[in-house]
Design an enzyme around this catalytic site. Structure first.
Site, PDB file in Angstrom:
ATOM      1  N   ARG A 161       0.843  -1.191   0.000  1.00  0.00           N
ATOM      2  CA  ARG A 161       0.000   0.000   0.000  1.00  0.00           C
ATOM      3  C   ARG A 161       0.881   1.245   0.000  1.00  0.00           C
ATOM      4  NH1 ARG A 161      -2.361  -3.503   3.803  1.00  0.00           N
ATOM      5  NH2 ARG A 161      -4.472  -4.211   3.258  1.00  0.00           N
ATOM      6  N   HIS A 259      -2.151   2.928  -6.225  1.00  0.00           N
ATOM      7  CA  HIS A 259      -2.965   1.732  -5.992  1.00  0.00           C
ATOM      8  C   HIS A 259      -3.058   0.884  -7.257  1.00  0.00           C
ATOM      9  CE1 HIS A 259      -5.132   0.042  -2.633  1.00  0.00           C
ATOM     10  NE2 HIS A 259      -6.066  -0.398  -3.447  1.00  0.00           N
TER      11      HIS A 259
END
Length: 332
Positions: A161, A259
């Site tokens: 992430r 992302h």
């Protein structure tokens, strides 16, 4: 006993509930802080008094609903961002409710405000050709270019992430083989170790030597040696995606974000035949069901399933009933 003020409730929510009791991550605390801050500023302007003088009665369901409308119409927040704001408010009211029983009706009305449902688009990811173009985009003759390439390949191969990437320190990475891996603390305070490929190590090893980091220093620092911000990483990904689009035009049709690189790592594993339960562990998902979004995005899986289906032998076309007279003759 004196009833607690809104100020004391908010302070207790962050220091007692989030920090001491739940030991929430810095990312969770920052997200809740931003949501409560926006709500207080909006309510203070609406009530024409300073935030420190607001009361729990000022934060009723009507005000929360008006605040959500403000996020839509004035701040133009996406649905996911909008849904994150009432989540923080709900968490605060669940903490405050036992302390303010006289405001139970207000709290129950606020807690009844639902999150907005929204359409979930198929995840966007990069193909192998697009990955190669993106990794070639940074100018490796410069310090920034070498740092950016190291960050991009780490994100593409590990699926970390954004918050995990910028919080990486030199102590989190092991470059010796066997056992080369990056260790992170993800959502829900779940620690995991993600293996590093030889291609990733070939970029990371010289980069780590070049930065000459002290123990605990960020792996991807700014020129001043401080960790990069999330906005800075988003800007560099967008910049290099625009450069890569000249080499690979298909990238221009995609919205490339940090992302997207995480999605690409997952799709690479899925296309290699890795089970979704393993991908869930790789990405740090709490439930393997979360990983099913990648099956929806993989057209190859659907095409293989279609190949296993026996095609009908009927001739396509519009159904027409037989003529009654001919039907009578054929039955004789």
């Amino acid at each position: 006993m004196t009833a607690p003020t809104l100020t004391s409730l908010i302070q207790g929510f962050f220091t007692d509930r989030l920090v001491r009791q739940r030991q929430s991550s810095p990312q969770t605390i920052a997200a809740y802080r931003d949501s409560i801050r926006l709500l207080l500023l909006f309510t203070a302007q609406k009530a024409a008094k300073p935030p420190a003088r607001l009361t729990i009665g000022d934060l009723d369901a009507a005000t929360i609903a008006a605040f959500l409308d403000h996020l839509d119409s004035d701040r133009h927040n996406s649905t996911t961002t909008r849904n994150a704001r009432p989540a923080a408010v709900h968490s605060f009211y669940r903490y405050a409710l036992p302390l303010i029983p006289e405001h139970a009706q207000t709290a129950s009305q606020v807690l009844a405000i639902p999150q907005r449902r929204y359409e979930r688009a198929i995840v966007s990811y990069l193909t192998e050709t697009e990955v190669d173009a993106l990794l070639q985009a940074p100018d490796r003759t410069t310090w920034f270019g070498r740092r950016d390439q190291a960050l991009l390949i780490t994100a593409l191969k590990t699926g970390l992430r954004l918050s995990e990437l910028i919080s990486l320190t030199t102590e989190d990475i092991t470059t010796t083989i066997p056992g080369a891996a990056v260790r992170t603390m993800g959502k829900g305070r779940r620690e995991r170790a993600t293996p590093l490929t030889r291609q990733t190590l070939a970029v990371l090893r010289p980069w780590l030597k070049e930065t000459c980091p002290l123990p605990g220093a960020p792996v991807f620092p700014t020129r001043n040696g401080t960790p990069m911000s999330a906005d800075a990483v988003q800007r560099l990904v967008a910049k290099h995606a625009a450069t890569a689009a000249h080499r690979c035009p298909s990238i221009a049709a995609k919205n490339i974000t940090p992302h997207t690189l995480r999605h690409t790592a997952a799709m690479t594993l899925l296309n290699a035949g890795v089970d979704t339960s393993v991908i869930a562990l790789w990405l740090g998902h709490q439930s393997p069901a979360t990983t099913h979004i990648y099956r929806h995005a993989d057209m190859a899986i659907k095409e293989r399933a279609l190949d296993r289906v026996t095609s009908p032998t009927t001739t396509p076309g519009r159904y027409r009933p037989p003529d009654t007279l001919i039907g009578f003759l054929e039955q004789l």
